[in-house]
Design a protein around this motif. Structure first.
Motif, mmCIF file in Angstrom:
data_model
loop_
_atom_site.group_PDB
_atom_site.id
_atom_site.type_symbol
_atom_site.label_atom_id
_atom_site.label_comp_id
_atom_site.label_asym_id
_atom_site.label_seq_id
_atom_site.Cartn_x
_atom_site.Cartn_y
_atom_site.Cartn_z
ATOM 1 N N UNK A 1 -2.790 7.639 -9.054
ATOM 2 C CA UNK A 1 -2.297 6.601 -9.499
ATOM 3 C C UNK A 1 -3.097 5.189 -10.417
ATOM 4 N N UNK A 2 -2.349 4.607 -10.911
ATOM 5 C CA UNK A 2 -3.025 3.913 -12.297
ATOM 6 C C UNK A 2 -3.840 2.393 -11.471
ATOM 7 N N UNK A 3 -2.683 1.963 -10.227
ATOM 8 C CA UNK A 3 -3.103 0.657 -9.865
ATOM 9 C C UNK A 3 -2.375 0.397 -8.704
ATOM 10 N N UNK A 4 -2.759 -0.171 -8.062
ATOM 11 C CA UNK A 4 -2.218 -0.728 -6.940
ATOM 12 C C UNK A 4 -2.146 -2.632 -6.395
ATOM 13 N N UNK A 5 -1.012 -2.502 -6.516
ATOM 14 C CA UNK A 5 -0.906 -4.055 -6.185
ATOM 15 C C UNK A 5 -0.305 -5.020 -5.335
ATOM 16 N N UNK A 6 -0.588 -5.293 -4.093
ATOM 17 C CA UNK A 6 -0.636 -5.969 -2.981
ATOM 18 C C UNK A 6 -0.041 -7.487 -3.114
ATOM 19 N N UNK A 7 0.973 -8.087 -2.347
ATOM 20 C CA UNK A 7 1.377 -9.124 -2.034
ATOM 21 C C UNK A 7 1.261 -9.877 -0.766
ATOM 22 N N UNK A 8 0.107 -11.050 -0.429
ATOM 23 C CA UNK A 8 0.092 -10.656 1.256
ATOM 24 C C UNK A 8 -0.879 -12.124 1.190
ATOM 25 N N UNK A 9 -0.167 -12.775 0.775
ATOM 26 C CA UNK A 9 -1.053 -14.135 0.924
ATOM 27 C C UNK A 9 -0.467 -15.040 0.988
ATOM 28 N N UNK A 10 1.073 -14.763 1.199
ATOM 29 C CA UNK A 10 1.893 -15.910 1.473
ATOM 30 C C UNK A 10 3.009 -16.136 0.111
ATOM 31 N N UNK A 11 4.254 -17.091 0.381
ATOM 32 C CA UNK A 11 4.608 -17.149 -1.566
ATOM 33 C C UNK A 11 4.953 -18.424 -1.692
ATOM 34 N N UNK A 12 3.589 -18.605 -1.879
ATOM 35 C CA UNK A 12 2.890 -19.929 -2.270
ATOM 36 C C UNK A 12 3.227 -19.617 -4.292
ATOM 37 N N UNK A 13 2.710 -20.565 -5.048
ATOM 38 C CA UNK A 13 2.621 -21.209 -6.173
ATOM 39 C C UNK A 13 2.076 -20.030 -6.668
ATOM 40 N N UNK A 14 2.128 -19.776 -7.630
ATOM 41 C CA UNK A 14 0.872 -18.611 -8.406
ATOM 42 C C UNK A 14 -0.197 -18.482 -8.564
ATOM 43 N N UNK A 15 -1.450 -18.624 -8.535
ATOM 44 C CA UNK A 15 -2.632 -18.783 -9.454
ATOM 45 C C UNK A 15 -3.506 -17.385 -10.810
ATOM 46 N N UNK A 16 -3.062 -16.092 -10.416
ATOM 47 C CA UNK A 16 -3.350 -15.415 -10.594
ATOM 48 C C UNK A 16 -3.989 -14.080 -9.964
ATOM 49 N N UNK B 1 1.394 6.822 -11.204
ATOM 50 C CA UNK B 1 1.634 6.143 -10.638
ATOM 51 C C UNK B 1 0.837 4.927 -10.060
ATOM 52 N N UNK B 2 2.420 3.659 -9.977
ATOM 53 C CA UNK B 2 2.168 1.849 -10.336
ATOM 54 C C UNK B 2 3.067 1.323 -8.967
ATOM 55 N N UNK B 3 1.721 1.711 -7.892
ATOM 56 C CA UNK B 3 2.269 1.042 -6.385
ATOM 57 C C UNK B 3 1.996 -0.767 -6.561
ATOM 58 N N UNK B 4 3.232 -1.298 -5.499
ATOM 59 C CA UNK B 4 3.574 -2.684 -5.715
ATOM 60 C C UNK B 4 3.813 -2.881 -3.936
ATOM 61 N N UNK B 5 3.578 -2.744 -3.029
ATOM 62 C CA UNK B 5 3.845 -3.519 -1.768
ATOM 63 C C UNK B 5 3.088 -5.177 -0.942
ATOM 64 N N UNK B 6 4.136 -4.888 0.210
ATOM 65 C CA UNK B 6 3.784 -5.594 0.785
ATOM 66 C C UNK B 6 3.948 -5.071 2.995
ATOM 67 N N UNK B 7 3.262 -5.706 3.894
ATOM 68 C CA UNK B 7 3.526 -4.822 4.689
ATOM 69 C C UNK B 7 5.224 -5.781 5.382
ATOM 70 N N UNK B 8 5.478 -4.902 6.190
ATOM 71 C CA UNK B 8 6.816 -4.723 6.662
ATOM 72 C C UNK B 8 7.370 -5.181 8.072
ATOM 73 N N UNK B 9 5.870 -4.836 8.568
ATOM 74 C CA UNK B 9 5.371 -5.510 9.919
ATOM 75 C C UNK B 9 5.253 -6.763 10.517
#
Length: 475
Positions: A355-370, A282-290
């Motif tokens: 779980x092979x990997x878990x990827x979280x996006x929780x630093x804003x919707x700005x220009x990607x850097x890495x 499983x590869x988890x991708x997520x953010x927090x809804x609250x």
């Protein structure tokens, strides 16, 4: 030592590449490059994710755990993913705290020499209120816990402690500055109460000098009196500090009617595409809804949620059946409890999921850097072999260390790699935990670049795994 560590990882990555037959390597690279290009083409010409964000922020709005708005966000995200025709969409029960802010806060500097001056404050999450009459007391300004301790009970008792340590703006990555200041928000009330203080003011967590208060969670400790805690805008903090120098006897009046109500049943919202070859990986991708109850929770973390859903849409749109299962999770209660992340990890462990990997996006919707990768040497070396595929899209910053609050509880479950999506950080703390974190502050292209970047990395992990095996990388 850090240089040697990175050098070993780079050499290992280079060795992996050299072990793959040249023709197979070239064919794999070309195929991967084509898929990634299509992800970006689709993302940059699509408005679906942006409209999802518009609905989440404008129609539902602020969605603090336990609130009716949080419940609406759960149902909305469930319906969005169900309408995508995923293999599975389901809710995962989790009990969450329900803190209510109450009336608009009042903050006022009262000086016998300079008169009264209103300043912007926000109650910190989980704080008790002051009572309807409010609280007025003399103020003691400190920079850190050590300074507070040196003052002792005799000087602190009956006072409002004012923690005024600013961000260290020498940090290029603003998250480092946040990390160097946020302890006073989290633990300030307990430290002050132990010495007899009656209230706490904390300088807002931002790089900027602005007339906007930034809320955020704080904590209490069993056996220590609960005292009211509020954030004061950085502009207000500067003014209060200056006035204290001129009038050390001044008082501060604060009125907050916040309270904590009984826990409420809520949910993590989960959608997935089953893997075609290794569905149990499983590869988890997520953010927090609250989000916090001020503003619209656009950058924190509306963008992370819609970007994660967009990863699934990009796979579906391109007709790609991933080799490994891709599971998107809308975590509940990151802001004031992390119960959603803990519940997810608890159930994953109980089920024996891999779980092979878990990827979280929780630093804003700005220009990607890495991306920041919290994994072993082989996993990091594997990611480095993909750098030629990622750098054309501005993803130059591939570093050790990363992850996120909600995926953090997965650490230690097998060899899962925790990965944090890293957008440009310079503007994030202008909006973080404020009433100005709104839909209008999000640039569609920047947000969509981030979604495509996440999809690209998820695709590479799904195709080649993340165990450092050159044989798998060449398939």
């Amino acid at each position: 030592m850090l240089f040697k560590h990175k050098l070993r990882a780079f050499v290992a990555g280079a060795a992996m590449l050299s072990a793959i037959p040249a023709t197979a390597q070239q064919n794999t690279f070309k195929s991967d490059s084509t898929v990634i290009r299509k992800f970006y083409d689709d993302a940059l010409t699509s408005h679906e994710s942006y409209e999802n964000l518009r609905y989440l922020t404008k129609n539902i709005g602020a969605r603090l755990s336990g609130s009716p708005q949080a419940a609406a966000a759960v149902e909305w995200s469930r319906q969005v993913m169900e309408n995508m025709g995923l293999d599975r969409v389901y809710l995962q029960e989790v009990m969450v705290p329900y803190w209510v802010r109450g009336d608009k806060e009042v903050g006022r500097i009262i000086s016998g020499r300079n008169g009264s001056q209103d300043v912007n404050i926000l109650a910190l999450g989980s704080s008790v209120g002051t009572g309807t009459q409010g609280l007025s007391a003399q103020v003691l300004e400190v920079q850190n816990f050590e300074e507070l301790e040196k003052l002792g009970k005799k000087k602190v008792k009956g006072k409002i402690v004012f923690f005024n340590r600013p961000f260290d703006n020498r940090h290029v990555v603003t998250g480092a500055a946040y990390g160097g200041a946020v302890d006073q928000r989290g633990g300030g009330a307990v430290a002050a109460a132990k010495l007899g203080a009656v209230g706490v003011l904390v300088r807002s967590m931002t790089n900027d000098i602005q007339d906007v208060a930034h809320t955020g969670n704080m904590r209490y400790e069993d056996g220590v009196e609960k005292i009211p805690a509020a954030a004061i805008s950085t502009k207000g903090a500067e003014e209060l500090s200056a006035m204290l120098k001129n009038d050390p006897e001044l008082k501060f009046y604060m009125r907050m009617t916040s309270e904590t109500r009984p826990d409420v049943l809520s949910y993590n919202v989960i959608g997935e595409i089953k893997g075609s070859e290794k569905p149990d990986e499983i590869i988890v991708v997520g953010g927090h809804l609250d989000s916090w109850d001020v503003g619209e929770g656009a950058h924190d973390d509306g963008t992370g949620c819609v970007q994660s859903i967009e990863v699934l849409r990009l796979f579906k749109e391109q007709g790609i059946r991933p080799k490994r299962t891709i599971r998107v999770v809308m975590f509940m209660n990151e802001e004031n409890g992390l119960r959603g992340g803990r519940k997810y990890a608890e159930e994953a462990k109980a089920k024996g999921e891999k779980h092979v990997a878990a990827l979280e996006s929780d630093a804003g919707g700005f220009t990607p850097r890495g991306f920041g990768i919290d994994g072993n040497d082989a996993q990091f070396a594997q990611v480095l072999t993909w750098k030629p595929l990622l750098t054309p899209y501005g993803l130059h910053d591939l570093t050790r260390g990363g992850g996120g609050a909600d995926i953090g509880p997965l650490k230690g479950q097998g060899t899962v790699a925790l990965i944090g999506f890293k957008p440009d950080s310079q503007r994030y703390f202008d909006y973080h935990h404020t009433h100005i974190d709104t839909f209008e502050t999000v640039n569609r292209r920047e947000m969509q670049l981030g979604a495509a970047s996440m999809a690209a990395l998820v695709y590479l992990i799904s195709e080649h795994g993340l165990d450092g095996s050159s044989a798998k990388a060449g398939k």
